[in-house]
Design a protein around this motif. Sequence first.
Motif, PDB file in Angstrom:
ATOM      1  N   ASP A  98      86.529 102.382  42.560  1.00 13.82           N
ATOM      2  CA  ASP A  98      86.206 102.803  43.915  1.00 13.82           C
ATOM      3  C   ASP A  98      86.808 101.859  44.943  1.00 13.82           C
ATOM      4  OD1 ASP A  98      84.402 104.923  42.936  1.00 13.82           O
ATOM      5  OD2 ASP A  98      83.131 103.251  42.317  1.00 13.82           O
ATOM      6  N   ASP A  99      86.768 102.297  46.203  1.00 13.36           N
ATOM      7  CA  ASP A  99      87.259 101.482  47.332  1.00 13.36           C
ATOM      8  C   ASP A  99      88.712 101.061  47.140  1.00 13.36           C
ATOM      9  OD1 ASP A  99      84.571 101.551  48.298  1.00 13.36           O
ATOM     10  OD2 ASP A  99      84.081  99.838  47.027  1.00 13.36           O
ATOM     11  N   VAL A 100      89.518 101.976  46.616  1.00  7.25           N
ATOM     12  CA  VAL A 100      90.931 101.669  46.377  1.00  7.25           C
ATOM     13  C   VAL A 100      91.664 101.513  47.706  1.00  7.25           C
ATOM     14  CG1 VAL A 100      93.102 102.590  45.490  1.00  7.25           C
ATOM     15  CG2 VAL A 100      91.007 102.785  44.135  1.00  7.25           C
ATOM     16  N   VAL A 101      92.397 100.412  47.838  1.00  4.14           N
ATOM     17  CA  VAL A 101      93.239 100.175  49.020  1.00  4.14           C
ATOM     18  C   VAL A 101      94.587  99.666  48.530  1.00  4.14           C
ATOM     19  CG1 VAL A 101      93.561  98.872  51.147  1.00  4.14           C
ATOM     20  CG2 VAL A 101      91.268  99.621  50.495  1.00  4.14           C
TER      21      VAL A 101
ATOM     22  N   GLN B  28      87.473 107.542  36.879  1.00  3.72           N
ATOM     23  CA  GLN B  28      87.502 108.250  38.153  1.00  3.72           C
ATOM     24  C   GLN B  28      87.965 107.287  39.237  1.00  3.72           C
ATOM     25  OE1 GLN B  28      83.505 109.710  38.637  1.00  3.72           O
ATOM     26  NE2 GLN B  28      83.767 111.377  37.166  1.00  3.72           N
ATOM     27  N   ILE B  29      88.893 107.753  40.085  1.00  7.54           N
ATOM     28  CA  ILE B  29      89.484 106.931  41.127  1.00  7.54           C
ATOM     29  C   ILE B  29      89.103 107.494  42.487  1.00  7.54           C
ATOM     30  CG2 ILE B  29      91.623 105.875  41.956  1.00  7.54           C
ATOM     31  CD1 ILE B  29      91.275 105.305  39.069  1.00  7.54           C
ATOM     32  N   SER B  30      88.677 106.644  43.407  1.00  9.13           N
ATOM     33  CA  SER B  30      88.404 107.116  44.762  1.00  9.13           C
ATOM     34  C   SER B  30      88.702 106.008  45.763  1.00  9.13           C
ATOM     35  CB  SER B  30      86.943 107.574  44.900  1.00  9.13           C
ATOM     36  OG  SER B  30      86.060 106.492  44.694  1.00  9.13           O
ATOM     37  N   GLY B  31      88.994 106.396  46.972  1.00  7.54           N
ATOM     38  CA  GLY B  31      89.313 105.426  48.018  1.00  7.54           C
ATOM     39  C   GLY B  31      90.486 105.908  48.837  1.00  7.54           C
ATOM     40  N   LYS B  32      91.243 104.954  49.378  1.00 12.81           N
ATOM     41  CA  LYS B  32      92.402 105.270  50.206  1.00 12.81           C
ATOM     42  C   LYS B  32      93.606 105.422  49.286  1.00 12.81           C
ATOM     43  CE  LYS B  32      93.535 104.118  54.976  1.00 12.81           C
ATOM     44  NZ  LYS B  32      93.483 103.069  56.017  1.00 12.81           N
ATOM     45  N   ILE B  33      93.695 106.591  48.628  1.00 12.72           N
ATOM     46  CA  ILE B  33      94.683 106.812  47.587  1.00 12.72           C
ATOM     47  C   ILE B  33      96.044 107.138  48.194  1.00 12.72           C
ATOM     48  CG2 ILE B  33      95.259 108.130  45.527  1.00 12.72           C
ATOM     49  CD1 ILE B  33      92.682 106.543  45.280  1.00 12.72           C
ATOM     50  N   LEU B  34      97.049 106.401  47.773  1.00 10.68           N
ATOM     51  CA  LEU B  34      98.411 106.666  48.222  1.00 10.68           C
ATOM     52  C   LEU B  34      98.969 107.857  47.442  1.00 10.68           C
ATOM     53  CD1 LEU B  34     100.418 105.310  50.199  1.00 10.68           C
ATOM     54  CD2 LEU B  34     101.434 104.193  48.220  1.00 10.68           C
TER      55      LEU B  34
ATOM     56  N   SER C 157      90.620  97.092  44.344  1.00  8.67           N
ATOM     57  CA  SER C 157      89.556  98.066  44.133  1.00  8.67           C
ATOM     58  C   SER C 157      88.287  97.376  43.672  1.00  8.67           C
ATOM     59  CB  SER C 157      89.981  99.096  43.080  1.00  8.67           C
ATOM     60  OG  SER C 157      90.114  98.456  41.811  1.00  8.67           O
ATOM     61  N   THR C 158      87.231  98.164  43.594  1.00  9.57           N
ATOM     62  CA  THR C 158      85.983  97.736  42.973  1.00  9.57           C
ATOM     63  C   THR C 158      85.774  98.578  41.721  1.00  9.57           C
ATOM     64  OG1 THR C 158      84.994  97.143  45.094  1.00  9.57           O
ATOM     65  CG2 THR C 158      83.490  97.475  43.240  1.00  9.57           C
TER      66      THR C 158
ATOM     67  N   GLU D  19      74.800 103.218  29.505  1.00 10.16           N
ATOM     68  CA  GLU D  19      73.942 104.291  29.014  1.00 10.16           C
ATOM     69  C   GLU D  19      72.464 104.030  29.273  1.00 10.16           C
ATOM     70  OE1 GLU D  19      74.837 104.950  24.925  1.00 10.16           O
ATOM     71  OE2 GLU D  19      76.762 105.925  25.324  1.00 10.16           O
ATOM     72  N   ASP D  20      72.090 102.773  29.494  1.00  8.40           N
ATOM     73  CA  ASP D  20      70.685 102.484  29.783  1.00  8.40           C
ATOM     74  C   ASP D  20      70.329 102.724  31.246  1.00  8.40           C
ATOM     75  OD1 ASP D  20      71.807 100.360  31.150  1.00  8.40           O
ATOM     76  OD2 ASP D  20      70.760  98.787  30.040  1.00  8.40           O
ATOM     77  N   GLY D  21      71.283 103.209  32.039  1.00 13.05           N
ATOM     78  CA  GLY D  21      71.039 103.542  33.443  1.00 13.05           C
ATOM     79  C   GLY D  21      71.424 102.462  34.424  1.00 13.05           C
ATOM     80  N   SER D  22      71.787 101.291  33.962  1.00 13.74           N
ATOM     81  CA  SER D  22      72.160 100.200  34.867  1.00 13.74           C
ATOM     82  C   SER D  22      73.656 100.216  35.138  1.00 13.74           C
ATOM     83  CB  SER D  22      71.751  98.852  34.272  1.00 13.74           C
ATOM     84  OG  SER D  22      72.410  98.614  33.048  1.00 13.74           O
ATOM     85  N   THR D  23      74.056  99.516  36.184  1.00 15.27           N
ATOM     86  CA  THR D  23      75.465  99.423  36.553  1.00 15.27           C
ATOM     87  C   THR D  23      75.775  97.990  36.964  1.00 15.27           C
ATOM     88  OG1 THR D  23      75.074  99.950  38.884  1.00 15.27           O
ATOM     89  CG2 THR D  23      75.493 101.794  37.396  1.00 15.27           C
ATOM     90  N   PHE D  24      77.045  97.641  36.901  1.00 13.72           N
ATOM     91  CA  PHE D  24      77.515  96.402  37.506  1.00 13.72           C
ATOM     92  C   PHE D  24      78.978  96.600  37.894  1.00 13.72           C
ATOM     93  CE2 PHE D  24      78.814  95.916  33.146  1.00 13.72           C
ATOM     94  CZ  PHE D  24      79.964  95.139  33.162  1.00 13.72           C
ATOM     95  N   GLY D  25      79.441  95.796  38.832  1.00 15.74           N
ATOM     96  CA  GLY D  25      80.800  95.980  39.323  1.00 15.74           C
ATOM     97  C   GLY D  25      81.484  94.663  39.618  1.00 15.74           C
ATOM     98  N   PHE D  26      82.794  94.742  39.824  1.00 17.54           N
ATOM     99  CA  PHE D  26      83.581  93.559  40.131  1.00 17.54           C
ATOM    100  C   PHE D  26      84.873  93.992  40.807  1.00 17.54           C
ATOM    101  CE2 PHE D  26      83.865  94.878  35.697  1.00 17.54           C
ATOM    102  CZ  PHE D  26      85.201  95.197  35.564  1.00 17.54           C
ATOM    103  N   SER D  27      85.469  93.083  41.546  1.00 20.03           N
ATOM    104  CA  SER D  27      86.736  93.366  42.212  1.00 20.03           C
ATOM    105  C   SER D  27      87.875  93.216  41.215  1.00 20.03           C
ATOM    106  CB  SER D  27      86.952  92.399  43.389  1.00 20.03           C
ATOM    107  OG  SER D  27      85.936  92.556  44.349  1.00 20.03           O
ATOM    108  N   GLN D  28      88.858  94.096  41.325  1.00 19.60           N
ATOM    109  CA  GLN D  28      89.999  94.006  40.417  1.00 19.60           C
ATOM    110  C   GLN D  28      91.217  94.699  41.027  1.00 19.60           C
ATOM    111  OE1 GLN D  28      90.407  95.931  36.296  1.00 19.60           O
ATOM    112  NE2 GLN D  28      89.788  93.840  35.830  1.00 19.60           N
ATOM    113  N   GLU D  29      92.376  94.108  40.755  1.00 24.28           N
ATOM    114  CA  GLU D  29      93.625  94.714  41.182  1.00 24.28           C
ATOM    115  C   GLU D  29      94.121  95.690  40.120  1.00 24.28           C
ATOM    116  OE1 GLU D  29      96.255  91.464  41.899  1.00 24.28           O
ATOM    117  OE2 GLU D  29      95.338  90.956  43.831  1.00 24.28           O
TER     118      GLU D  29
END
Length: 365
Positions: A182-185, A250-256, A317-318, A324-334
């Motif tokens: 997400d948040d692709v720039v 799945q990809i979302s954000g400011k997609i070129l 991006s993020t 599967e247990d319903g939790s999520t976590f995220g990190f920044s990555q190129e």
Amino acid sequence: MFLSASKILLGAACLFFGAAQAQDDDCTAGPWSDVSYTGGGGGSRFCATKWKAGVVVTGVEVWSNDHNVRAVQFYYSDGTNSPQWGKIDGNKHARLDWDPSVDGISQIKSWGNGKGQYLGRVYIRTVKGAELDVGKNTNGQNTFETNVASGIMLGAFGQSGDSIDSLGFLFLKSKIEKITVDDVVFNETPEDLNARMEGLQTVILDYADHTNDNTAATEVFTFGKTDTKSTTKTFSNTATRSFGWSTAIQISGKILELGASSTTTLNYDYSQASTEESSTTNSVTLTYTVATTLGPGQRTFCRATAMSGTYKGDYTSTVNIWLEDGSTFGFSQEGTMEQVNWSKASSVCQDNEFPPEKRAMKFIS
């Protein structure tokens, strides 16, 4: 400090609680649960993890003598390695590496040194059957199993001096349900890319030089063809490989987007779609035809062209990982996006030859 219960039970494994730690670090809290360590309570704290950057452990190296484990080192999916903790000596040594995109950890067993002081032995097995088994003779001692959960090792922690006083492992607590980017720039703007026509070129698909050899009758010369070209668009980032994810993300954000600005030209813009798949492959049919009436002895020159676009660019991006247990976590990555696209074809016939600089070689697909 760690819980002192490890000194009460000889070579015991103890539950690990962040509140009991002497200092905060990246091993304090994360997407893991049911964490334990094996060994004593001496030595200085160490933490080996890069989970906040989306990096996982892909290798473990262990040194020991006949009494206890002397040193450990860890290797990461970004190609780096941790410091070496403990003192590298002893008569036993092994290293285990695995590719997290196709393999994971199926079992970890550990033992103390039998006196509640140090880590005595460690055994690691991957899903594909590779093994590491380094340490003292532990016959008659209690064996402690690590809950490997998803099989994805995010890190390790413990305490050490000249030996490894204690060691525990951190595993992603649940299997992955999906990964979203997400948040692709993108690092470049459509305006910059269009200004320098980045990766865009007009390709000659076909060329004809035809003369009506009939001296008494007219002729209708048809110049045409149908051709098929592949179009692709692929997003790549190290998270997919590191976490062993084979399903499309799945990809979302400011997609070129490298697309058609008209029927015969391409340009860069931002996609109108809010979500895209990580990889798409399609085909475009290039059809051109033009009919020209030629008088006796008349000559015509015909040419078919299309615009081809090839782009490879980086984005930030993020990455969000849904468990599967319903939790999520995220990190920044190129990441990197590669795209190949084609415009529609066009053709024209004329009485004069095309300028020499335009007489490129015929494009052969």
